[in-house]
Design a protein around this motif. Structure first.
Motif, PDB file in Angstrom:
ATOM      1  N   LEU A 249      30.389   6.749   8.799  1.00 20.15           N
ATOM      2  CA  LEU A 249      29.129   7.324   9.267  1.00 20.15           C
ATOM      3  C   LEU A 249      28.535   8.232   8.199  1.00 20.15           C
TER       4      LEU A 249
ATOM      5  N   TRP B 166      15.237   6.262   6.374  1.00 17.11           N
ATOM      6  CA  TRP B 166      16.354   5.366   6.686  1.00 17.11           C
ATOM      7  C   TRP B 166      17.631   6.160   6.938  1.00 17.11           C
TER       8      TRP B 166
ATOM      9  N   GLY C 118      32.095   1.900   4.985  1.00 19.65           N
ATOM     10  CA  GLY C 118      31.435   1.750   6.276  1.00 19.65           C
ATOM     11  C   GLY C 118      31.552   2.969   7.165  1.00 19.65           C
TER      12      GLY C 118
ATOM     13  N   THR D 102      21.009   1.104   2.481  1.00 16.78           N
ATOM     14  CA  THR D 102      21.404   1.647   3.779  1.00 16.78           C
ATOM     15  C   THR D 102      22.427   0.770   4.496  1.00 16.78           C
ATOM     16  N   ILE D 103      22.181  -0.542   4.527  1.00 14.98           N
ATOM     17  CA  ILE D 103      23.098  -1.423   5.269  1.00 14.98           C
ATOM     18  C   ILE D 103      23.747  -2.488   4.390  1.00 14.98           C
TER      19      ILE D 103
ATOM     20  N   GLY E 232      21.436   5.965  14.690  1.00 11.21           N
ATOM     21  CA  GLY E 232      22.043   4.735  15.180  1.00 11.21           C
ATOM     22  C   GLY E 232      23.523   4.628  14.910  1.00 11.21           C
ATOM     23  N   ARG E 233      24.085   5.670  14.228  1.00 13.40           N
ATOM     24  CA  ARG E 233      25.514   5.690  13.894  1.00 13.40           C
ATOM     25  C   ARG E 233      25.921   4.424  13.135  1.00 13.40           C
ATOM     26  N   TRP E 234      25.076   4.076  12.160  1.00 16.02           N
ATOM     27  CA  TRP E 234      25.383   2.921  11.321  1.00 16.02           C
ATOM     28  C   TRP E 234      26.479   3.281  10.317  1.00 16.02           C
TER      29      TRP E 234
ATOM     30  N   PHE F 282      27.979   3.297   6.589  1.00 21.35           N
ATOM     31  CA  PHE F 282      27.318   3.426   5.290  1.00 21.35           C
ATOM     32  C   PHE F 282      28.359   3.500   4.187  1.00 21.35           C
TER      33      PHE F 282
ATOM     34  N   SER G 276      19.658   5.652  10.304  1.00 23.15           N
ATOM     35  CA  SER G 276      21.070   5.246  10.265  1.00 23.15           C
ATOM     36  C   SER G 276      21.963   6.297  10.920  1.00 23.15           C
TER      37      SER G 276
END
Length: 433
Positions: free
Chosen positions: A92, A75, A90, A429-430, A82-84, A86, A79
């Motif tokens: 990167l 994950w 929030g 993760t999200i 996908g440049r989510w 975290f 992530s």
């Protein structure tokens, strides 16, 4: 009867209602004794540990931690690609080590480096904001000691401490279950614990591994009737994570049960005093953090107000009232249906606790799980962190019905791993852990 005898008899007649009161007290006392004597009985397995079983447990632990790291790393890579966003800000993701030590781990790290604030952050409305006083001191202090001694970042110290403590927790759980249930139930209880959906916290810079090791050690000491030794372990646990008071409650229940059964199961004075002293010291330690936070910050009810700060996004501001958080949470979102759901969950838990396989775990384990469940119900809001908070109830995984057949055992393993993949995504993760 002479006049003198009649006068003497009249003076010995109890006043009106006195016999009824005496009878009521006697009935309550007899009923209480019958209730205590009907509590679960601990059947101690005195067989020696099978040869090599601790090595098998540690091998199982190693496999579980490898699976945790594999899922987390997968994950992390997804992530990152996908440049989510975290973490609470929030941002990167950066390194994998930082990925394993964010969220509450970052708060432990900050405490380990700079200590606790001397003031509480306030919103313009005067409401206390989330802050580091919600986190107890033993884990960050150990992070600091390990970091300084080895010259490594606090993140590495926190993850390493968590992983090592998880080995201790796994062994302690097995030793406990070996004493109170069958070898098969003990083994499969540890398998499910090691692979459980929330087991990924064992490789994070979180305090769960350490508190589990200490709580299971306390229960093992209680089963072995080494009550005085529970005091130092339980006091330490009280400054790792909330929940240590459940050990004090367990000792109180076991004391009453053993007192009621003292005719058939002798209850020596040394054991009584060991239990009383341990329960008292753990209770004082468990309650002291509120007063410490208040004294340092100069803010009344600093700890409680800090804990409630995490509730505001879910149920808004308000005063803490014991035994109401679950009703408040589900009532906010589902109204009367939510209240009925809470009652259904509570009823289901009671039925489970009254079932024969759970009672077979013995009075110490049974009363701890029941007391800890009551503790969670009384003081915690059932938000996403509840899943982690349920982990001290892991002895329930030794319920013989969960591993009665090969099909159930295989299904249990598969379900645990699949749900762990989902949990790492949604609760790390999200989403909020």
């Amino acid at each position: 009867m002479t006049a003198q005898e009649q006068e003497r008899a009249a003076t010995t007649v109890p006043p009106p209602g006195a016999s009824d009161r005496t009878s009521l007290v006697a009935r309550v006392w007899d009923g209480s004794m019958r209730l205590l004597r009907s509590a679960p009985t601990t059947t101690i397995n005195r067989d020696p540990l099978p040869a090599g079983v601790i090595s098998r447990v540690l091998l199982l632990w190693g496999v579980g931690r490898a699976i945790n790291l594999l899922i987390l790393f997968s994950w992390y890579q997804i992530s990152k690609a996908g440049r989510w966003g975290f973490g609470p800000e929030g941002e990167l993701v950066t390194t994998f080590l930082n990925f394993l030590s964010d969220w509450d781990g970052a708060r432990y790290g900050r405490i380990s480096q700079v200590g606790y604030p001397t003031w509480l952050p306030l919103a313009p409305s005067g409401v206390v904001q989330p802050n580091d006083w919600a986190f107890l001191p033993v884990f960050p202090w150990l992070e600091r000691i390990i970091s300084d001694a080895l010259g490594i970042p606090w993140q590495a110290a926190g993850v390493g401490l968590s992983v090592i403590a998880s080995a201790g927790a796994t062994v302690m759980l097995y030793l406990l279950l070996h004493r109170v249930t069958t070898p098969a139930s003990a083994w499969w209880g540890v398998v499910l614990f090691t692979l459980s959906p929330l087991s990924f916290v064992f490789v994070l810079a979180y305090a769960e591994s350490l508190i589990l090791m200490l709580l299971f050690a306390c229960l093992l000491l209680a089963v072995n009737r080494r009550y005085a030794w529970i005091a130092p372990v339980g006091v330490l646990a009280a400054y790792v994570r909330p929940g240590g008071l459940a050990i004090a409650l367990t000792l109180g229940v076991v004391f009453l049960v053993r007192w009621a059964r003292r005719a058939e199961d002798p209850f020596p004075a040394a054991q009584r005093w060991g239990m009383i002293v341990s329960a008292a010291l753990i209770s004082v330690a468990g309650l002291s953090w509120s007063y410490i936070a208040q004294a340092v910050t100069g803010t009344r009810d600093a700890y409680v107000r800090t804990e409630i700060a995490w509730w505001i996004p879910f149920v808004g501001d308000g005063h803490f009232v014991p035994l109401t958080p679950w009703f408040r949470f589900w009532g906010t979102y589902l109204g009367i249906l939510g209240v009925l759901m809470v009652l259904t969950i509570a009823g289901g838990f009671i039925v489970w606790m009254r079932s024969k396989p759970i009672r077979a775990l013995g009075v110490e384990t049974w009363s701890f799980v029941a007391g800890y469940g009551l503790y969670l119900f009384a003081v915690f809001l059932p938000q996403q962190s509840l899943f982690r908070l349920l982990m001290p109830m892991a002895p329930l995984l030794a319920d013989s019905r969960l591993s009665a057949t090969a099909t159930r055992r295989r299904l249990g393993v598969v379900v645990c791993i699949v749900l762990q993949v989902v949990a790492v995504l949604l609760l790390w993760t999200i989403g909020w852990p």
